[in-house]
Design a protein around this motif. Structure first.
Motif, PDB file in Angstrom:
ATOM      1  N   SER A 115      10.181  55.000  36.240  1.00  0.00           N
ATOM      2  CA  SER A 115      11.415  54.646  35.374  1.00  0.00           C
ATOM      3  C   SER A 115      12.202  53.305  35.533  1.00  0.00           C
ATOM      4  O   SER A 115      12.469  52.847  36.455  1.00  0.00           O
ATOM      5  N   THR A 161      19.863  50.585  30.848  1.00  0.00           N
ATOM      6  CA  THR A 161      19.004  51.737  30.443  1.00  0.00           C
ATOM      7  C   THR A 161      18.864  52.111  32.530  1.00  0.00           C
ATOM      8  O   THR A 161      18.666  50.662  33.017  1.00  0.00           O
ATOM      9  N   GLU A 163      17.671  54.655  34.560  1.00  0.00           N
ATOM     10  CA  GLU A 163      16.719  56.048  34.618  1.00  0.00           C
ATOM     11  C   GLU A 163      16.100  55.931  36.016  1.00  0.00           C
ATOM     12  O   GLU A 163      15.865  55.264  36.728  1.00  0.00           O
ATOM     13  N   SER A 177      24.575  54.784  29.323  1.00  0.00           N
ATOM     14  CA  SER A 177      22.913  54.228  28.442  1.00  0.00           C
ATOM     15  C   SER A 177      23.228  53.684  26.915  1.00  0.00           C
ATOM     16  O   SER A 177      24.367  53.908  26.131  1.00  0.00           O
TER      17      SER A 177
END
Length: 257
Positions: A115, A161, A163, A177
């Motif tokens: 991630s 970003t 994640e 994002s």
């Protein structure tokens, strides 16, 4: 008749120059801070999630916390005309910029899942001000009060970003994002106190401590979407209010004959 007009024009110009005082060109730079309250609240929420992931044994990897946004450098340049020995009027262009970044990745134990986390926030503000300076003390060192009012154009650039590992509990925020560009404008006021010292008859150096009062109520992208950093459905209000410490240099031109 033409001769009379010519003489009249020359006489008026001569009289204007005779009454003219000093024109000062100046520039400066120094550290500056902006509050950016609601945006930094969102950064605080992000950092709590990062800290939780950093300490969670189900994942390995370390992402540094995202620094608060607001500390940066400010620049200015302008000119002022000294109407009297103590009072000057003029204008200036100001620029302020601040950035905040972090990046890293989390690997889930016993899995190939990776991630990625990368956050890059940047804000800037450009202002065009008119105002003046009143010098109330001149004993070699010169102490003065500055005050200006003007129009500021401000912007935010984001590249995000964020994640989350699939095994991590759902987070309470949804960051926008990708890349974003948001702009807004507003009137603002800047004022403070300055100390200067003449090096020569035409050159001086000094420092200023200033407070900027500026709030941009609405920041939007090219499609009109508001800047909602933490994804709570409420666009952020950008509070650029803060203190600047500026180091200055000035060049004086005597317009009198």
């Amino acid at each position: 008749m033409k001769g009379l007009v010519t003489v009249t024009v020359i006489t008026l110009l001569w009289g204007t120059l005779a009454l003219a005082g000093t024109l000062e060109f100046f520039a400066g730079a120094g550290p500056s801070a902006a509050a950016l309250g609601s945006i930094n609240v969102g950064i605080g929420v992000v950092n709590r999630i990062i800290a939780d992931l950093n300490s969670d044994p189900r994942f390995y990897g370390d992402v540094p916390v995202l620094p608060s946004l607001g500390s940066g450098l400010a620049y200015n340049a302008g000119e002022r005309y000294w109407i009297t020995d103590r009072l000057a009027l003029g204008g200036e262009l100001t620029y302020f910029k601040s950035t905040s970044t972090t990046s890293g990745a989390y690997n889930t134990v016993g899995s190939n899942e990776v991630s990625d986390v990368s956050l890059n926030l940047q804000c800037q503000s450009i202002g065009l001000l008119i105002g003046g300076r009143f010098m109330f003390l001149d004993v070699g060192l010169k102490l003065a009060v500055d005050l200006g009012v003007g129009y500021y154009y401000s912007g935010f650039n984001t590249s995000i970003t964020f994640e989350m590992p699939s095994e991590y509990n759902p987070i309470s925020i949804q960051l926008p994002s990708g890349k974003g560009h948001y702009n807004g404008s507003s009137f603002g006021i800047e004022g403070g106190i300055s100390l200067s010292f003449p090096i020569t008859d035409w050159l001086n150096v000094g420092t200023s401590i200033l407070y900027r009062s500026l709030t941009v109520q609405h920041l939007a992208d090219s499609k009109g979407n508001g800047f909602d950093f933490d994804g709570d459905g409420t666009p952020e209000v950008a509070d650029f209010g803060g203190i600047t410490v500026r180091f200055n240099i000035g060049l004086d031109i005597d317009l009198s004959l």
